[in-house]
Design an enzyme around this catalytic site. Structure first.
Site, PDB file in Angstrom:
ATOM      1  N   SER A  42       0.518  -1.220   0.095  1.00 48.06           N
ATOM      2  CA  SER A  42       0.377  -0.010  -0.230  1.00 48.06           C
ATOM      3  C   SER A  42       0.744   1.116   0.302  1.00 48.06           C
ATOM      4  O   SER A  42       0.495   2.411  -0.078  1.00 48.06           O
ATOM      5  CB  SER A  42      -0.804  -0.165   0.743  1.00 48.06           C
ATOM      6  OG  SER A  42      -0.038  -0.155   2.158  1.00 48.06           O
ATOM      7  N   LYS A 103       1.424   4.966   6.868  1.00 49.68           N
ATOM      8  CA  LYS A 103       0.728   5.453   5.459  1.00 49.68           C
ATOM      9  C   LYS A 103       1.319   6.678   5.970  1.00 49.68           C
ATOM     10  O   LYS A 103       1.710   7.155   6.929  1.00 49.68           O
ATOM     11  CB  LYS A 103      -0.703   5.777   6.240  1.00 49.68           C
ATOM     12  CG  LYS A 103      -1.813   4.612   5.822  1.00 49.68           C
ATOM     13  CD  LYS A 103      -1.333   3.774   4.553  1.00 49.68           C
ATOM     14  CE  LYS A 103      -2.534   2.692   4.478  1.00 49.68           C
ATOM     15  NZ  LYS A 103      -2.872   0.907   3.731  1.00 49.68           N
TER      16      LYS A 103
END
Length: 246
Positions: A42, A103
C-alpha cells in the site's frame, strides 16, 4: 562447596545480564525506536514488502499505544508534537486500536481533503503532481499497468505515488473535514490502499499515533527462506539498507 557456590553465582549473573538486556531493549522499544516490517504494497513505491524499518517513538510524544499491548494508563498524549504534512507514520487502526498501519499524513486538523479524478485536493486547491512515467508491476500475481507521479504537498514535501488510473474506487470522494486532534492518512499506492478515504480506517485520532518512520535497516525480496543461506545474497536488497524514508 566452593564450586557449587561459584556455579550458582555464575547462573545468577547470567540471569541478571539477560534481565538487564530485556529491560534495556524494552525501554528503547518504548521510548526511542521500534522496528516494523512492511507486509503489503500500500505504500509503494516508497516502501516495499519485505522492508524492515525503525520508527521513532519520541517524534509525536507518547500515548498508551506507545507501550506494549497499549497497557499504559495514559489519557491522550504526553510531550505531544503534531506530525508534519507528508510524514510517513505508524498508527493503530482506529476501529480496533491494536492493528498497526503505516501511511502518509496528508491532512491536519481542520483541513478539507478530497480526491477528484485521482487528483488530491487540500483545502480546495489541487496538489501538484508531475507524471514521471508508466510501467508494469505485479499485484496479486497479475501484471497491472501503473502511472508514477511526483506529488508536491503544500508545505513543499515531495514523494512518489502510483496510480492505476483516475477512476478507481477512491479517486472521486466527498470532502473530508479533519476533526480536531485527528489526522488524514493515505497510502502512496493510491489505488491499492485502505486508508482514511475508507470507512474501515477513517480519521486517525492523535493518541493512535505510534511514531514516525525514519529509515530502512534491512530489506529482502522474499526469494530466500531463513535456512537458504546460499540464496541470501540475491534476496537482500542491499541498495535499500539504511535508506531514509521521505
Amino acid at each position: 562447596m566452593t564450586k557449587k557456590k561459584s556455579e550458582s553465582g555464575g547462573i545468577g549473573e547470567t540471569l541478571r545480564t539477560v534481565l538487564y538486556a530485556i529491560l534495556i531493549a524494552l525501554v528503547l522499544r518504548t521510548f526511542a525506536y521500534e522496528p516494523f516490517s512492511i507486509p503489503s504494497g500500500s505504500m509503494l513505491p516508497t516502501l516495499m514488502v519485505g522492508d524492515y524499518l525503525f520508527v521513532s517513538k519520541f517524534s509525536y510524544g507518547y500515548s498508551r499505544h506507545s507501550f506494549p499491548m497499549s497497557l499504559a494508563p495514559i489519557d491522550g498524549r504526553v510531550f505531544a508534537s503534531q506530525p508534519e504534512r507528508g510524514d510517513v507514520a505508524v498508527f493503530k487502526l482506529p476501529s480496533d486500536n491494536s492493528t498497526d498501519y503505516i501511511k502518509r499524513i496528508i491532512g491536519l486538523p481542520g483541513d478539507r481533503i478530497q480526491v477528484e479524478e485521482g487528483v488530491l485536493q487540500i483545502n480546495g486547491d489541487p496538489v501538484e503532481r508531475e507524471k514521471l512515467g508508466e510501467g508494469m508491476v505485479r499485484s496479486g500475481g497479475y501484471p497491472i499497468r501503473i502511472s508514477e507521479y511526483l506529488e508536491t504537498l503544500p508545505n513543499g514535501v515531495t514523494h512518489q505515488i502510483w496510480e492505476r488510473g483516475d477512476d478507481e474506487l477512491f479517486d472521486n470522494t466527498p470532502v473530508f473535514t479533519v476533526p480536531e486532534d485527528h489526522f488524514f492518512a493515505m497510502g502512496d499506492n493510491r489505488d491499492s490502499s485502505q486508508d482514511s478515504r475508507s470507512q474501515n480506517v477513517g480519521f486517525i485520532p492523535e493518541e493512535n499515533l505510534v511514531g514516525r518512520a525514519e529509515f530502512i535497516f534491512f530489506s529482502n525480496n522474499g526469494a530466500a527462506r531463513f535456512w537458504e543461506i546460499w540464496k541470501w545474497p540475491s534476496a537482500i536488497r542491499f541498495d535499500r539498507i539504511f535508506q531514509a524514508i521521505d
